[in-house]
Design a protein around this motif. Structure first.
Motif, PDB file in Angstrom:
ATOM      1  N   LEU A   1       0.846  -1.191   0.000  1.00 26.38           N
ATOM      2  CA  LEU A   1       0.000   0.000   0.000  1.00 26.38           C
ATOM      3  C   LEU A   1       0.881   1.241   0.000  1.00 26.38           C
ATOM      4  CD1 LEU A   1      -2.762   1.389   0.310  1.00 26.38           C
ATOM      5  CD2 LEU A   1      -2.487   1.162   2.785  1.00 26.38           C
ATOM      6  N   ARG A   2       0.608   2.127  -0.930  1.00 22.97           N
ATOM      7  CA  ARG A   2       1.320   3.408  -1.001  1.00 22.97           C
ATOM      8  C   ARG A   2       0.277   4.512  -1.081  1.00 22.97           C
ATOM      9  NH1 ARG A   2       6.630   2.162  -1.812  1.00 22.97           N
ATOM     10  NH2 ARG A   2       7.084   0.165  -2.826  1.00 22.97           N
ATOM     11  N   THR A   3       0.520   5.599  -0.357  1.00 25.46           N
ATOM     12  CA  THR A   3      -0.479   6.658  -0.250  1.00 25.46           C
ATOM     13  C   THR A   3       0.146   8.040  -0.462  1.00 25.46           C
ATOM     14  OG1 THR A   3      -0.192   7.136   2.119  1.00 25.46           O
ATOM     15  CG2 THR A   3      -1.592   5.255   1.543  1.00 25.46           C
ATOM     16  N   HIS A   4      -0.734   9.026  -0.526  1.00 24.64           N
ATOM     17  CA  HIS A   4      -0.318  10.430  -0.539  1.00 24.64           C
ATOM     18  C   HIS A   4      -0.789  11.116   0.755  1.00 24.64           C
ATOM     19  CE1 HIS A   4       1.363  10.657  -4.547  1.00 24.64           C
ATOM     20  NE2 HIS A   4       0.297  10.064  -5.056  1.00 24.64           N
ATOM     21  N   LEU A   5      -0.714  10.403   1.875  1.00 18.82           N
ATOM     22  CA  LEU A   5      -1.160  10.973   3.140  1.00 18.82           C
ATOM     23  C   LEU A   5      -0.281  12.135   3.585  1.00 18.82           C
ATOM     24  CD1 LEU A   5      -2.183   7.748   5.092  1.00 18.82           C
ATOM     25  CD2 LEU A   5      -3.680   9.504   4.137  1.00 18.82           C
ATOM     26  N   ASP A   6       0.910  12.259   3.020  1.00 21.65           N
ATOM     27  CA  ASP A   6       1.727  13.420   3.320  1.00 21.65           C
ATOM     28  C   ASP A   6       1.052  14.697   2.824  1.00 21.65           C
ATOM     29  OD1 ASP A   6       2.178  12.311   0.711  1.00 21.65           O
ATOM     30  OD2 ASP A   6       3.872  13.674   0.456  1.00 21.65           O
TER      31      ASP A   6
END
Length: 492
Positions: free
Chosen positions: A270-275
């Protein structure tokens, strides 16, 4: 949740019972989401300035930090005791306000020892007591959202446990619950005498099957149903507990009557753009309003009420600043055209501890104060996309995607299919009489919960598309509930 079925058998599909709209039906365009409440007796701002509601902010931030500091079984047990006391205090007052409003509707006064309203409203008006009840109901959900964060953590952020154990109706209040003393006795005995770690499900919203889960340090976690009289154990509940266990450990169907609903391991990271969400919250905490595009045909809008109040923005100034920020983000995300007909969004507004499928805000990689603001709606995050544009994004990755939701502003309905992704099996063409050729294929039907996850968890588009391809490649008819493998690296 997605649905994958052979194309030649495609038809209507029953929705999962846990797919629900998180908020009411009245739109509030200034947040890009929904209105905070459906009650006619008070303005949404009344809730936000209520002393109890404001005081809960510091409590939530402290609880989240305490949870993150837990590094032993003993600390986890003590945390539950502390959370339990907080929750029972709130629910006791909630029960008292409910009884008082019921008496007043019958022409009587509030009962002796009724909790004291803190809103400053007319004590002779039954609406005051109903309002105080609603405040306590909301605060109880906020506390349970921290319990949800504990549940995700002790299950190692392994989403299948949550997906399996959430499939019941939402639990009622703990205060006054028959059998609570038996549950607490069992909890203390497991922790003290057996040396195990036990988790009380009633401290959460997301664990709805069974009363308690126990870790003994040797075997997989064991979910139990606790009864005052063991002879009164309900076979239905025990069957659902066994179904949940078999779904997670043995690949069996999820609890319920639909044997085609299965957990699906994507075998992907899982990879996100939560930054981007973290940065947006920090900017909004200073500027009051912040909007930005997010990779994957999305726009993120954040409103921080504390910052807006500090700046003393008038309603007109707020609307102008909000409109300018939102329009710019939509343009940069490439989803401004046709917004009224094709755009769709999810929001954090009044969603806390309502949808058991959502990751709790307290688990997001954010400062505890930012988490508390999202839980209490003093910060509101909304993520918007365009269905047709999102479809084109998937088509660019080689997926035959079609946006099937009709144009318009109607709210997403439970189980509504919003997108279909088709895959033909070209190597299996079959000749038919009359010179025709049939090419079998599969159609993945995407529903609200899957889109909600892509938007609110800010999945990277490449990760999301890879997951879709992974599910299609399996060619297994049914309703897969996909999950990634490394979520312990994402959530706190």
């Amino acid at each position: 949740m997605a649905e994958i079925i052979p194309s030649e058998f495609k038809g209507s599909v029953m929705a999962s019972g846990v797919e629900k709209s998180a908020v009411g039906n009245r739109r509030d365009r200034h947040t890009g989401g929904m209105s905070l409440f459906d009650a006619d007796a008070y303005d949404p701002d009344d809730m936000m300035v209520h002393p109890r509601h404001q005081a809960m902010q510091s409590v939530l931030a402290q609880l989240i930090q305490q949870l993150r500091d837990c590094d032993t079984v003993e600390a986890g047990v003590e945390f539950q005791r502390h959370l339990l006391n907080r929750l029972l205090e709130v629910e006791k007052d909630r029960d008292g306000f409910k009884r008082a409003s019921k008496r007043m509707r019958g022409g009587k006064g509030p009962q002796p020892q009724a909790p004291e309203p803190q809103s400053g409203r007319d004590l002779a008006d039954v609406a005051t007591w109903r309002f105080e009840h609603d405040v306590c109901e909301r605060l109880a959900r906020q506390l349970r959202s921290v319990g949800d964060a504990l549940a995700w953590r002790v299950f190692g952020f392994h989403r299948p446990f949550i997906l399996a154990l959430c499939r019941n109706q939402s639990p009622g209040p703990m205060y006054g619950k028959a059998g609570l003393s038996a549950e607490l006795e069992h909890f203390e005995r497991a922790c003290k005498e057996e040396g195990a770690f036990a988790l009380l499900h009633d401290l959460t919203n997301c664990l709805r099957i069974g009363d308690m889960t126990v870790w003994d340090g040797v075997n997989p976690p064991r979910t139990e149903e606790i009864k005052t009289n063991p002879k009164n154990s309900r076979s239905v509940q025990l069957r659902r507990i066994n179904q949940a266990r078999a779904a997670v450990l043995d690949g069996g169907p999820l609890p319920g009557d639909n044997a085609s609903e299965l957990l699906y391991d994507l075998d992907l990271r899982l990879r996100t753009h939560l930054d981007v969400l973290r940065d947006a919250l920090e900017r909004a905490a200073t500027d009051g309003i912040y909007a930005t595009p997010v990779p994957g045909s999305r726009a993120l809008f954040v409103v921080d009420q504390y910052a807006c109040a500090r700046q003393g923005l008038s309603s007109e100034q707020f609307n102008e600043r909000r409109q300018h920020a939102v329009d710019g983000a939509l343009q940069r995300a490439g989803i401004a055209a046709g917004r009224e007909d094709h755009n769709i969004y999810v929001t954090s507004l009044d969603s806390t501890a309502r949808d058991p499928l959502r990751v709790p805000w307290a688990n997001y990689p954010l400062n505890p104060v930012a988490c508390a603001r999202l839980i209490g709606d003093y910060a509101v995050a909304t993520v918007e996309t365009s269905g047709p544009v999102l479809t084109r994004l998937l088509q660019a990755t080689g997926l035959d995607a079609r946006w099937v939701r009709p144009p318009g502003k109607a709210d997403l309905q439970q189980g509504e299919v919003i997108m279909e992704i088709h895959q033909q099996e070209r190597l299996r063409s079959v000749a038919l009489p009359g010179g025709l050729t049939m090419t079998p294929g599969w159609t993945l039907q995407m529903r609200r919960s899957e889109l909600d996850r892509y938007l609110m968890e800010l999945l990277q588009p490449g990760t999301w598309a890879a997951g879709i391809k992974h599910v299609l490649a399996a060619r297994q008819a049914g309703q897969p509930w996909p999950h990634y493998r490394n979520e312990h690296e994402i959530w706190v």
